[in-house]
Scaffold this motif. Structure first.
Motif, short mmCIF file in Angstrom:
data_model
loop_
_atom_site.label_atom_id
_atom_site.label_comp_id
_atom_site.label_asym_id
_atom_site.label_seq_id
_atom_site.Cartn_x
_atom_site.Cartn_y
_atom_site.Cartn_z
N ASP A 21 36.40 46.83 38.82
CA ASP A 21 36.57 45.85 37.73
C ASP A 21 38.04 45.58 37.40
OD1 ASP A 21 37.34 48.20 36.52
OD2 ASP A 21 35.83 48.13 34.93
N GLY A 22 38.94 45.97 38.29
CA GLY A 22 40.36 45.73 38.05
C GLY A 22 41.08 46.90 37.41
N THR A 23 40.35 47.92 36.97
CA THR A 23 41.00 49.11 36.41
C THR A 23 41.81 49.78 37.51
OG1 THR A 23 39.13 49.42 34.92
CG2 THR A 23 40.60 51.31 35.23
#
Length: 184
Positions: A153-155
């Motif tokens: 999720d982009g983390t």
């Protein structure tokens, strides 16, 4: 002197070709996951099979990767006769993957790694003609994976804190289908 090795290779290839099938898995093709292989005779009731299966899906269900490649060499024992009837096989295989493990399907995590498999296959060869047969099979066994876990999720960073690779070993069903086989 060079003619003798060339003649031996030619004779070996002719013998190998007369008892060799090339195979394509029709079941996995429906999911756009190619699985191709080759199977050849190595004894009165035994054969050697090797296949490669790969998935090139950048995402599965919109955001989870589903990319992998597996290589599976296997020795098979045919109860009735080669390429006709029931058989069992034992294999050792290797894989490389970038996918979301089954126990993380409801999360934002995926794994990038490699592994090996030790297992067995049970199958049935249905002879359609002298040149064609269908190979119905299922298999599974122990998979030992070495991976790095990431967020999808982009983390930034990894979700697990292993210094190099995390490890995961589990018993899984990991192969099956219907190979459409053609005798060379």
């Amino acid at each position: 002197m060079k003619k003798i090795p060339a003649l031996l290779v030619l004779l070996f290839c002719m013998q190998l070709q007369s008892q060799t099938f090339v195979k394509f898995n029709g079941a996995t093709a429906l999911f756009l996951v190619p699985n191709i292989g080759i199977e050849t005779s190595i004894g009165e009731k035994t054969t050697f099979s090797a296949d490669v299966m790969a998935s090139f899906w950048e995402s599965f269900n919109g955001h989870n990767p589903m990319k992998f490649i597996t290589i599976t060499p296997e020795v098979r024992y045919h109860f009735k006769e080669k390429y006709n009837g029931f058989y069992v096989g034992g294999h050792i295989g290797a894989d490389k993957y970038e996918l979301q493990k089954w126990n993380y399907w409801d999360s934002n995590r995926y794994e990038d790694g490699f592994g090996y498999r030790l297992g067995a296959t049970v199958g049935y060869n249905l002879k359609l003609s002298d040149k064609f047969l269908l190979d119905f099979f299922v298999g599974g066994g122990w998979h030992q994976g070495f991976y790095k876990g990431y967020y999808n999720d982009g983390t930034p960073g990894r979700y697990e804190k292993a210094p190099n690779y995390n490890k995961s070993g589990e018993w899984l069903p990991y192969r099956g289908g219907v190979m459409i086989s053609y005798k060379l």
